[in-house]
Design an enzyme around this catalytic site. Structure first.
Site, PDB file in Angstrom:
ATOM      1  CB  CYS A   1      50.817  20.429  -9.949  1.00 30.86           C
ATOM      2  SG  CYS A   1      50.506  19.697  -8.372  1.00 30.86           S
ATOM      3  CB  ALA A   2      54.737  19.036 -14.674  1.00 33.60           C
TER       4      ALA A   2
ATOM      5  N   PRO B   1      49.710  21.052 -17.805  1.00 33.94           N
ATOM      6  CG  PRO B   1      48.728  22.522 -19.167  1.00 33.94           C
ATOM      7  CD  PRO B   1      48.866  22.092 -18.085  1.00 33.94           C
ATOM      8  N   GLY B   2      52.253  21.558 -18.924  1.00 29.36           N
ATOM      9  CA  GLY B   2      53.678  21.489 -19.135  1.00 29.36           C
ATOM     10  C   GLY B   2      54.265  22.871 -19.840  1.00 29.36           C
ATOM     11  CB  SER B   3      53.281  26.412 -19.549  1.00 33.60           C
ATOM     12  OG  SER B   3      52.157  26.496 -20.578  1.00 33.60           O
ATOM     13  CE  LYS B   4      53.580  28.345 -13.841  1.00 32.60           C
ATOM     14  NZ  LYS B   4      52.463  27.753 -14.300  1.00 32.60           N
TER      15      LYS B   4
ATOM     16  CG  ASP C   1      49.927  16.600 -13.374  1.00 29.40           C
ATOM     17  OD1 ASP C   1      50.117  17.639 -13.172  1.00 29.40           O
ATOM     18  OD2 ASP C   1      48.663  15.888 -13.450  1.00 29.40           O
TER      19      ASP C   1
ATOM     20  CG  ASP D   1      51.444  26.526 -11.096  1.00 35.12           C
ATOM     21  OD1 ASP D   1      51.867  27.854 -10.768  1.00 35.12           O
ATOM     22  OD2 ASP D   1      50.474  26.305 -11.209  1.00 35.12           O
TER      23      ASP D   1
ATOM     24  CB  CYS E   1      46.846  31.148 -12.118  1.00 35.08           C
ATOM     25  SG  CYS E   1      45.780  29.791 -11.932  1.00 35.08           S
TER      26      CYS E   1
END
Length: 448
Positions: free
Chosen positions: A257-258, A260-263, A281, A327, A379
């Protein structure tokens, strides 16, 4: 009148199209000066945050309840007018006149007459009238703009500690700092503060993560330094998840579940762009956003895989990963300080938890069979999506819980009769304590 008119239009976009607040404000305020945008944004955020109190004030002053009003424009006009009159305490005659003119312009003369009658009734009601003689939880929900079910929920989460409940509700109405995650591929985090201030006029201060700095003054997102890829914008708590993963250069990482890519990009930066990160994703659009992010940051080690993470096996991957980051989509109850519109959407916590388990289970199976390190994060502030999920993982899979290895508060030990013995090893982040989103991080290790 222009700012109120634009705010009503933006609020209707948020309500009827589910448009994110920043996008709705941007669309309605295109080509407008920055002071107009800021004013409209304040109207929109405050109207959405205080929706339940505004609706109760309208209902107390008339026979109308905004939820029963057919026209979304009239509904938002009543809320904006009540906000100005009762919360911001602007002169009632001027507010009513402004709202009536907006109603006539957007809907028609009959709507103008209706708005006039309702707001004149609201003028005679006080916030105190609406709040008094209500149960404590209902009063607090109205005072701080939260659904009452959430107040009752966190009261149980905090074991009846009313002061902590109020701290959380108050913090959810305060937007946390913008955090800049320094891109170590282009800028040494140790000198980033000096470089950003001297060359870009961006003043920051350090946090407990070396590569994350809090914005104090200047522009972060969209600035020249951002466009040059010197940093990305990511909440400090969110960055703690990829920090807990502790990926090393040359390793392989599966990010589930990557988008939009922050992590994803944070992990790649910590790996110095050496090795591979497989970003899985099911959203093609989200993965395109992630790929653009990688290009801006100068990251080349990320490979995107468009598919549903449920049912994922090693056969679907280029190789066996060393580390896994999960995540999954959640109730977002931890980010109500940034996304207040999410407060008023249904939150079936058990349904979210079941979906999260469907996504986490295949990753746990890979970790169990191959001895991978796995980090799980959300979150959300709910027990069902956090401690309960990790507890189930430890019961059903041959994995062990290890210390998350990052600063933060311990997890919740007990909730509504259910206990979690590993609460000291997981991390929770609270808006009122850490000035971040509400967040959860757990780290597990497959026994191989």
């Amino acid at each position: 009148m222009e700012n109120q008119l634009l705010a009503v239009k933006a609020l209707v976009l948020v309500e009827t199209r589910g448009m994110p607040i920043p996008e709705a404000v941007e669309r309605t305020c295109r080509d407008r000066p920055i002071d107009v945008r800021r004013s409209v944004q304040a109207f929109v955020y405050e109207t959405i945050k205080r929706r339940n109190l505004l609706d109760e004030l309208v209902a107390a002053g008339s026979d109308a309840h905004p939820e029963d009003v057919r026209s979304p424009y009239v509904r938002q006009i009543l809320r904006v007018g009540t906000l100005e009159m009762k919360i911001w305490r602007n002169p009632p005659p001027a507010v009513t006149d402004c709202m009536v003119r907006i109603a006539k312009r957007l809907v028609g003369s009959k709507a103008g007459a209706f708005v006039n009658a309702v707001l004149r009734g609201v003028e005679r009601v006080s916030v105190k009238d609406v709040l008094e003689d209500r149960p404590w939880t209902e009063r607090l929900a109205l005072k701080y703009g939260h659904p009452e079910w959430f107040v009752l929920y966190v009261l149980d989460l905090f074991e009846g500690d009313r002061s902590r409940v109020e701290l959380l509700l108050r913090a959810n109405n305060r937007v946390p700092p913008q955090y800049l995650r320094i891109n170590r591929l282009k800028l040494d985090p140790l000198v980033a503060g000096d470089v950003l201030e001297r060359e870009y006029g961006i003043v920051t201060e350090p946090t407990f993560l070396e590569e994350v700095r809090a914005l104090v003054r200047g522009r972060g997102y969209g600035s020249r330094a951002w466009r040059e890829g010197l940093f990305d914008v990511q909440d400090l708590a969110s960055a703690s998840a990829s920090a807990a993963l502790s990926a090393e250069p040359g390793e392989t990482v599966l990010d589930v579940c990557a988008a939009p890519g922050s992590k994803t990009t944070h992990t790649a930066e910590r790996m110095l762009d050496e090795g591979e990160v497989w970003a899985v994703d099911r959203s093609e659009w989200g993965l395109r956003v992630l790929e653009r992010r990688c290009r801006r940051l100068g990251i080349t080690c990320v490979r995107t895989i468009c598919r549903d993470a449920r049912g994922l096996t090693v056969d679907d991957l280029p190789d066996v990963p060393d580390r896994i980051l999960v995540d999954p989509p959640c109730s977002t109850t931890g980010v109500w300080n940034r996304n207040p519109d999410s407060r008023w959407k249904p939150k079936p916590l058990e349904r979210f938890a079941e979906r999260q388990w469907e996504i986490l289970e295949p990753a746990l199976r890979i970790a169990e069979e191959h001895g991978c390190t796995l980090v799980y994060s959300t979150c959300s502030v709910s027990w069902e999506e956090n401690e309960a999920i990790v507890k189930r993982a430890l019961e059903e899979f041959d994995v062990k819980l290890v210390d998350a290895g990052v600063l933060g508060s311990p997890g919740i030990e007990e909730f509504r009769g259910e206990r979690f013995s590993g609460y000291k090893k997981v991390r929770r982040y609270w808006p009122f304590r850490h000035d971040t989103a509400g967040f959860f991080v757990a780290k597990m290790k497959g026994k191989g």
